[in-house]
Motif scaffolding. Structure first.
Motif, mmCIF file in Angstrom:
data_model
loop_
_atom_site.group_PDB
_atom_site.id
_atom_site.type_symbol
_atom_site.label_atom_id
_atom_site.label_comp_id
_atom_site.label_asym_id
_atom_site.label_seq_id
_atom_site.Cartn_x
_atom_site.Cartn_y
_atom_site.Cartn_z
ATOM 1 N N ARG A 37 2.286 5.114 10.895
ATOM 2 C CA ARG A 37 1.153 4.897 10.033
ATOM 3 C C ARG A 37 1.725 6.028 8.647
ATOM 4 N NH1 ARG A 37 -1.576 9.002 15.025
ATOM 5 N NH2 ARG A 37 -1.907 8.192 16.633
ATOM 6 N N ASP A 72 -0.788 7.904 5.435
ATOM 7 C CA ASP A 72 -1.276 8.320 5.109
ATOM 8 C C ASP A 72 -2.319 8.269 3.672
ATOM 9 O OD1 ASP A 72 0.443 9.103 2.398
ATOM 10 O OD2 ASP A 72 0.401 11.728 2.433
ATOM 11 N N CYS A 73 -3.006 9.335 3.989
ATOM 12 C CA CYS A 73 -4.067 9.129 2.946
ATOM 13 C C CYS A 73 -4.051 8.620 1.509
ATOM 14 C CB CYS A 73 -5.166 9.771 3.277
ATOM 15 S SG CYS A 73 -4.948 11.421 2.311
ATOM 16 N N ASP A 74 -2.699 9.331 0.801
ATOM 17 C CA ASP A 74 -2.503 8.747 -0.311
ATOM 18 C C ASP A 74 -1.190 7.829 -0.599
ATOM 19 O OD1 ASP A 74 -3.859 10.840 -1.383
ATOM 20 O OD2 ASP A 74 -2.365 12.603 -0.730
ATOM 21 N N GLY A 75 -0.872 6.831 0.954
ATOM 22 C CA GLY A 75 0.301 6.314 0.533
ATOM 23 C C GLY A 75 1.427 7.233 0.309
ATOM 24 N N ASP A 76 1.542 8.334 0.254
ATOM 25 C CA ASP A 76 3.018 8.511 0.216
ATOM 26 C C ASP A 76 3.978 9.124 1.480
ATOM 27 O OD1 ASP A 76 1.674 11.092 0.050
ATOM 28 O OD2 ASP A 76 1.786 10.880 -1.708
ATOM 29 N N ASN A 131 0.762 -1.289 -0.111
ATOM 30 C CA ASN A 131 0.166 -0.275 0.038
ATOM 31 C C ASN A 131 1.409 1.405 -0.396
ATOM 32 O OD1 ASN A 131 -3.112 -0.785 0.612
ATOM 33 N ND2 ASN A 131 -1.685 -1.945 1.753
#
Length: 141
Positions: A85, A87-91, A17
């Motif tokens: 963790r 982040d939402c963008d996976g970057d 991911n």
């Protein structure tokens, strides 16, 4: 806090991911887990992130040395992973860590010790240790 490492299959699925950039890197922000203080920003490649998640000792990728950099291997100022963790963008990753000593090579707790002010950059924290002492001799952990 005792953190358990994921098994190999779970770790592989999690790493699928992560969106590494064209250089194979992802930004990693280190934050002190109990105070919320942002300590530093560094880079991780797949191997560094995998090692960090497996061992709990934070490992980065040094762009200047083109090699893995295990935080504290020369300075003794280590980071133990509490939680990671994505982040939402996976970057980008956020690493909640338990920092031993200072995080910054300048001898400060945080690398973010300068503030943009109306009349220029202002130093908002002083070194806690002489940087020369941090790297005077290799530490073994």
């Amino acid at each position: 806090m005792t953190r358990k490492a994921p098994d190999a299959q779970t770790l592989s699925l999690m790493l699928d991911n992560v969106k590494f950039d064209s250089n194979g890197l992802i930004a990693a922000i280190a934050q002190q887990h109990d105070t919320g203080e942002i300590l530093m920003l560094a880079w991780m490649n797949h191997e560094a992130l995998e090692e960090t998640l497996q061992t709990g000792r934070v490992c980065y990728y040094s762009r200047s040395r083109q090699d893995l950099w295990r935080k504290g291997e020369t300075s003794g100022q280590t980071q133990q992973l509490i939680e990671a963790r994505l982040d939402c963008d996976g970057d980008a990753v956020l690493l909640l860590v338990d920092q031993t000593g200072v995080a910054c090579h300048t001898g400060r707790k945080s690398c973010f010790y300068r503030s943009f002010a109306e009349d220029g950059l202002k130093e908002i924290s002083k070194p806690e240790i002489d940087p020369g002492q941090l790297y005077a001799r290799p530490h073994k952990h």
